[in-house]
Write a protein that holds these residues in place. Sequence first.
Motif, PDB file in Angstrom:
ATOM      1  N   UNK A 191      81.698  34.285  -9.069  1.00  0.00           N
ATOM      2  CA  UNK A 191      80.556  34.995  -9.650  1.00  0.00           C
ATOM      3  C   UNK A 191      79.408  35.097  -8.652  1.00  0.00           C
ATOM      4  N   UNK A 192      79.080  33.979  -8.009  1.00  0.00           N
ATOM      5  CA  UNK A 192      77.976  33.994  -7.041  1.00  0.00           C
ATOM      6  C   UNK A 192      78.286  34.944  -5.887  1.00  0.00           C
ATOM      7  N   UNK A 193      79.517  34.894  -5.393  1.00  0.00           N
ATOM      8  CA  UNK A 193      79.897  35.741  -4.266  1.00  0.00           C
ATOM      9  C   UNK A 193      79.774  37.225  -4.618  1.00  0.00           C
ATOM     10  N   UNK A 194      80.268  37.608  -5.792  1.00  0.00           N
ATOM     11  CA  UNK A 194      80.265  39.020  -6.166  1.00  0.00           C
ATOM     12  C   UNK A 194      78.909  39.479  -6.689  1.00  0.00           C
ATOM     13  N   UNK A 195      78.132  38.564  -7.282  1.00  0.00           N
ATOM     14  CA  UNK A 195      76.824  38.967  -7.783  1.00  0.00           C
ATOM     15  C   UNK A 195      75.857  39.319  -6.651  1.00  0.00           C
ATOM     16  N   UNK A 196      75.996  38.667  -5.514  1.00  0.00           N
ATOM     17  CA  UNK A 196      75.120  38.978  -4.379  1.00  0.00           C
ATOM     18  C   UNK A 196      75.751  40.019  -3.458  1.00  0.00           C
ATOM     19  N   UNK A 197      76.994  40.435  -3.759  1.00  0.00           N
ATOM     20  CA  UNK A 197      77.669  41.431  -2.929  1.00  0.00           C
ATOM     21  C   UNK A 197      77.055  42.809  -3.083  1.00  0.00           C
ATOM     22  N   UNK A 198      77.030  43.569  -1.985  1.00  0.00           N
ATOM     23  CA  UNK A 198      76.427  44.900  -1.971  1.00  0.00           C
ATOM     24  C   UNK A 198      77.304  45.870  -1.186  1.00  0.00           C
ATOM     25  N   UNK A 199      77.193  47.136  -1.562  1.00  0.00           N
ATOM     26  CA  UNK A 199      77.735  48.235  -0.753  1.00  0.00           C
ATOM     27  C   UNK A 199      76.532  48.940  -0.152  1.00  0.00           C
ATOM     28  N   UNK A 200      76.400  48.850   1.172  1.00  0.00           N
ATOM     29  CA  UNK A 200      75.223  49.381   1.843  1.00  0.00           C
ATOM     30  C   UNK A 200      75.513  50.761   2.420  1.00  0.00           C
ATOM     31  N   UNK A 201      74.797  51.752   1.915  1.00  0.00           N
ATOM     32  CA  UNK A 201      74.923  53.123   2.409  1.00  0.00           C
ATOM     33  C   UNK A 201      73.887  53.336   3.515  1.00  0.00           C
ATOM     34  N   UNK A 202      74.304  53.700   4.733  1.00  0.00           N
ATOM     35  CA  UNK A 202      73.336  53.869   5.835  1.00  0.00           C
ATOM     36  C   UNK A 202      72.390  55.047   5.584  1.00  0.00           C
ATOM     37  N   UNK A 203      71.125  54.833   5.886  1.00  0.00           N
ATOM     38  CA  UNK A 203      70.091  55.860   5.729  1.00  0.00           C
ATOM     39  C   UNK A 203      69.374  56.037   7.063  1.00  0.00           C
ATOM     40  N   UNK A 204      69.206  57.286   7.484  1.00  0.00           N
ATOM     41  CA  UNK A 204      68.496  57.601   8.718  1.00  0.00           C
ATOM     42  C   UNK A 204      67.286  58.477   8.375  1.00  0.00           C
ATOM     43  N   UNK A 205      66.125  58.154   8.970  1.00  0.00           N
ATOM     44  CA  UNK A 205      64.912  58.943   8.758  1.00  0.00           C
ATOM     45  C   UNK A 205      64.616  59.769  10.007  1.00  0.00           C
ATOM     46  N   UNK A 206      64.332  61.048   9.784  1.00  0.00           N
ATOM     47  CA  UNK A 206      64.045  61.959  10.893  1.00  0.00           C
ATOM     48  C   UNK A 206      62.680  61.648  11.490  1.00  0.00           C
TER      49      UNK A 206
ATOM     50  N   UNK B 144      68.101  60.786   5.171  1.00  0.00           N
ATOM     51  CA  UNK B 144      69.390  61.415   4.909  1.00  0.00           C
ATOM     52  C   UNK B 144      70.497  60.425   5.238  1.00  0.00           C
ATOM     53  N   UNK B 145      71.660  60.673   4.656  1.00  0.00           N
ATOM     54  CA  UNK B 145      72.851  59.887   4.944  1.00  0.00           C
ATOM     55  C   UNK B 145      73.605  60.584   6.061  1.00  0.00           C
ATOM     56  N   UNK B 146      73.881  59.902   7.165  1.00  0.00           N
ATOM     57  CA  UNK B 146      74.576  60.551   8.281  1.00  0.00           C
ATOM     58  C   UNK B 146      75.874  61.225   7.833  1.00  0.00           C
ATOM     59  N   UNK B 147      76.005  62.516   8.188  1.00  0.00           N
ATOM     60  CA  UNK B 147      77.200  63.272   7.847  1.00  0.00           C
ATOM     61  C   UNK B 147      77.159  63.912   6.473  1.00  0.00           C
ATOM     62  N   UNK B 148      76.092  63.680   5.682  1.00  0.00           N
ATOM     63  CA  UNK B 148      75.967  64.238   4.334  1.00  0.00           C
ATOM     64  C   UNK B 148      74.707  65.104   4.277  1.00  0.00           C
ATOM     65  N   UNK B 149      74.835  66.311   3.738  1.00  0.00           N
ATOM     66  CA  UNK B 149      73.683  67.197   3.624  1.00  0.00           C
ATOM     67  C   UNK B 149      72.708  66.661   2.574  1.00  0.00           C
ATOM     68  N   UNK B 150      71.423  66.897   2.818  1.00  0.00           N
ATOM     69  CA  UNK B 150      70.391  66.441   1.884  1.00  0.00           C
ATOM     70  C   UNK B 150      70.472  67.226   0.584  1.00  0.00           C
ATOM     71  N   UNK B 151      69.923  66.637  -0.500  1.00  0.00           N
ATOM     72  CA  UNK B 151      69.887  67.308  -1.792  1.00  0.00           C
ATOM     73  C   UNK B 151      71.067  66.948  -2.667  1.00  0.00           C
ATOM     74  N   UNK B 152      71.727  67.982  -3.229  1.00  0.00           N
ATOM     75  CA  UNK B 152      72.793  67.754  -4.196  1.00  0.00           C
ATOM     76  C   UNK B 152      73.993  67.041  -3.575  1.00  0.00           C
ATOM     77  N   UNK B 153      74.320  67.353  -2.327  1.00  0.00           N
ATOM     78  CA  UNK B 153      75.456  66.695  -1.674  1.00  0.00           C
ATOM     79  C   UNK B 153      75.213  65.197  -1.553  1.00  0.00           C
TER      80      UNK B 153
END
Length: 439
Positions: free
Chosen positions: A232-247, A346-355
């Motif tokens: 429980x402790x291991x999975x409760x602190x687990x994260x999926x980190x999506x990279x974000x880049x600022x122009x 933006x997420x590298x490789x993903x267009x901003x907005x709806x995508x």
Amino acid sequence: MAIEGLAKIPELRKRILFTIGMVAVYRLGAHVPTPGINGAALQAFFNAQAGGIFGMFNLFSGGALQRLSVFALGIMPYISSSIIFQLLTAVFPYLEALQKEGEQGRKKIAQYTRYGTVLLCVIQGFGIASYLEHSNSPAGDSLILGPSVGGIPFKLMTIITLTAGSLFLMWLGEQMTERGIGNGTSVIIYAGIVAGIPKGLFNSIELMKSGEMNPAIALGILALMVVVIAVIIYLEVGQRRIPIQYSQRVSGRKVMGGQSTHLPLKINFSGVIPPIFASSLLMFPATLAQFIQTPWMRSIRDAISPTGVLYNILYVALIVFFCFFYTAIVFNPNDVADNLKKYGGFIPGIRAGKSTADYIEGVLSRITVGGAVYISAVCVLPTILASQAKVPFYFGGTSVLILVGVALDTVQQIQSHLITHQYEGFMRGAKLRGRRASY
């Protein structure tokens, strides 16, 4: 470090002491009996029902149901009413419009939730009073003090007492949320579960001394608890980190942006909400099934016991539903995508907005599936294994998940207060240094 920080923050100290005081009030009230009850017969009755739905209900009420105290219904009617109105908000336009009105609309929905709590308390209080009148202990003793106590006066007294106790707990939880540390409702459930641990340990020790319980089984259950807590402790602190880049952008002579960061998505985004909500919904019909003494209702009662197949199937289904439902309420990918676009992220490789919104929603859906499987396994498998081992008290992964989840959430809130206090002290020091430099 945390203790030193606590000593230096009067506001945080007051919140923690307030929470401890409210928990003490709750535990004192859990020992105030409802009038007209045969305590010894009721104790014997619940000892025979330790592994069934009454055992689970008694666990969440902190032993108050076993003593039939004024807090016997616990906080569950309020949770059930909250679930009902959250679901109705997605169905009825009027409630949806109220929710979008802001603070005033949420206050109206909270008021409706309290009215629903009263109605559920009256129904459950009537069912409990009726059941007590027609039930006996294993020795054949009546659960109420005498024939003269039964009838309409006994039902009214029980309904009023239990309803008042549950409403007081509802108010207690709201006060802890507003003026204390952590979510008040979760803290009350946490305190109730913790209160039953010493008794369970003493029962196990006595059974081992008498030879009725194999020490190897007791060690196996202990090892299972340690493994479940670690997972429980291991999975409760687990994260999926999506990279974000600022122009990068130029503002006057300054170059803004150009930073890399990430968007953290928790594996279990909904925390302990799904098992609490699922348990609350299953407890209500299961409790009603105890009060209608007909053959077909007895078969339903047996089927929806915590170790029954139907109960566990419904439990897993409700956990999965509430994992997705609660995540959809608290996290909106479209709002996140709009904010990223607004500030040049933006997420590298993903267009901003709806995508970007679609990508985040896809990642979140996959994570939620994994989180739902993890919560379901933790809540169901230990319960089944413990029942096969004939554990003399109700033990389940649900209680362990709530204990660990609420503890982690409370610690995180304390850390947030400490960080906020340090940041405010840093800003005050910076302003003071700036004033000195200007002189």
